[in-house]
Design an enzyme around this catalytic site. Structure first.
Site, short mmCIF file in Angstrom:
data_model
loop_
_atom_site.label_atom_id
_atom_site.label_comp_id
_atom_site.label_asym_id
_atom_site.label_seq_id
_atom_site.Cartn_x
_atom_site.Cartn_y
_atom_site.Cartn_z
N HIS A 45 -8.50 -4.63 -0.98
CA HIS A 45 -7.23 -3.98 -0.67
C HIS A 45 -6.42 -4.78 0.35
O HIS A 45 -6.91 -5.04 1.45
CB HIS A 45 -7.48 -2.56 -0.15
CG HIS A 45 -6.21 -1.77 0.02
ND1 HIS A 45 -5.39 -1.45 -1.04
CD2 HIS A 45 -5.62 -1.25 1.11
CE1 HIS A 45 -4.36 -0.75 -0.59
NE2 HIS A 45 -4.47 -0.62 0.72
N SER A 87 0.83 -1.19 0.00
CA SER A 87 0.00 0.00 0.00
C SER A 87 0.88 1.26 0.00
O SER A 87 1.78 1.37 -0.83
CB SER A 87 -0.96 -0.08 1.19
OG SER A 87 -2.00 0.84 1.04
N ASP A 107 -10.40 -3.74 -4.88
CA ASP A 107 -9.96 -2.68 -3.97
C ASP A 107 -11.00 -1.57 -3.88
O ASP A 107 -11.35 -0.95 -4.88
CB ASP A 107 -8.62 -2.10 -4.47
CG ASP A 107 -7.87 -1.36 -3.37
OD1 ASP A 107 -8.52 -0.80 -2.46
OD2 ASP A 107 -6.63 -1.35 -3.43
#
Ligand SMILES: *[C@@H]1O[C@H](CO)[C@@H](O)[C@H](O)[C@H]1NC(C)=O
Length: 312
Positions: free
Chosen positions: A293, A104, A223
């Site tokens: 995600h 991330s 996501d």
């Protein structure tokens, strides 16, 4: 008293072992995680079972686990990246270079390390669900994640204020397509690593990024945290004004967002950061993990086999 042994044999044995050492690996965790969180430790262990003998370093901003987690929300990203550059340069095992995995936001932070420092140099950079072209909404938080919720509220209240741009991590990669001028003038992190400001473009960034062996960009298909999720592939959105009708048939101007792919970005077309050079050389790899995600599942394994732990 010690006796001096003839040391020819041990040295040649040592060099034999050394020659088979896999390339070390550096991890940078994501928002809400910390360097030594259970998930990160487990991931490091799993990597060691795939590449026996590999040296793995998990980047920290604070030695204390809670403070490290907090540093994912609060802090000056430019200073954090500099701190990390000093940390990595001081680790003897990394001396001759390493592969790196960024989760991330850790992904664009590692890219900043490559562009600005890269000493020791990164060989392959793998990023999972990263925000390379920023986010146009602030990532949502879990229902009980109060640290995240407070930070999110603060960011939403004044994302482009000088204070937010110095102290709130997510604000430093917030890139609102409806407000680009404000972003250009107030953002000191993402505008910099993306070389978006013509007067302050830095060729070192371009050269360093292009020096990667492979840049591996992984997007999470489901996501909903990263908006738009295509940011992980250097995608973004542009806002176009669109004529539409409300229920009572009044005409209004509505904002419509149209996706812009990596290949359509000026950043790519004019090659501000060396991305086009890498891509035309065939060294940008696009991958998809099926989950939400950071729902990595076993999506990492084939990637880690192929792009990490190669011969030094
Ligand atoms: C460009 O970046 C390098 C590496 O971070 C830095 O040393 C240099 O001072 C920068 N150049 C300019 C003109 O800002």
């Amino acid at each position: 008293m010690f006796k001096a042994f003839p040391c020819l044999l041990p040295i040649s044995l040592l060099s034999l072992v050394w020659a088979q050492q896999p390339r070390p690996l550096v991890l940078w965790h994501g928002l809400g995680d910390s360097a030594n969180a259970p998930g990160m430790l487990r991931f490091a262990e799993e990597i060691k079972s795939v590449h026996p003998g590999i040296f793995v370093h998990s980047i920290y901003l604070e030695e204390d686990l809670d403070k490290d987690r907090q540093a994912g929300f609060y802090g000056n990203v430019n200073e954090q990246v500099q701190f990390v550059a000093e940390q990595l340069a001081a680790i003897p095992e990394l001396e001759t270079g390493f592969d790196a995995i960024g989760f991330s936001q850790g992904g664009q932070f590692l890219r900043a390390y490559v562009e600005r420092y890269n000493s020791p140099p990164v060989n392959n950079l793998i990023t999972f669900g990263s925000q390379h072209m920023g986010v146009s909404d602030i990532p949502t938080c879990g229902p009980r994640d109060f640290m995240c919720q407070i930070a999110r509220r603060a960011v939403k209240a004044g994302v482009y204020s000088a204070w937010a741009q110095e102290h709130l991590v997510t604000a430093q990669y917030f890139r609102d397509p409806a407000n680009l001028e404000l972003y250009y003038s107030s953002n000191k992190f993402l505008t910099s690593i993306n070389n978006e400001i013509p007067e302050s473009r830095n060729e070192t960034y371009t050269r360093n990024l292009a020096s990667l062996n492979k840049l591996v960009l992984i997007m999470f298909a489901k996501d909903k945290t990263v908006v738009p999720k295509e940011s992980s592939w250097f995608g973004s959105e542009v806002v176009v004004e669109d004529l539409s009708f409300t229920n009572d048939r009044q005409r209004v101007l509505a904002d419509t967002r149209i996706p812009v792919s990596m290949h359509e970005q000026p950043l790519y077309q004019e090659d501000w950061i060396g991305l086009r050079e890498l891509d035309e050389r065939g060294d940008v790899v696009f991958g998809v993990c099926e989950g939400a995600h950071m729902d990595i599942g076993d999506c990492w394994e084939a990637l880690v086999i192929e792009y990490a732990g190669g011969d030094l």
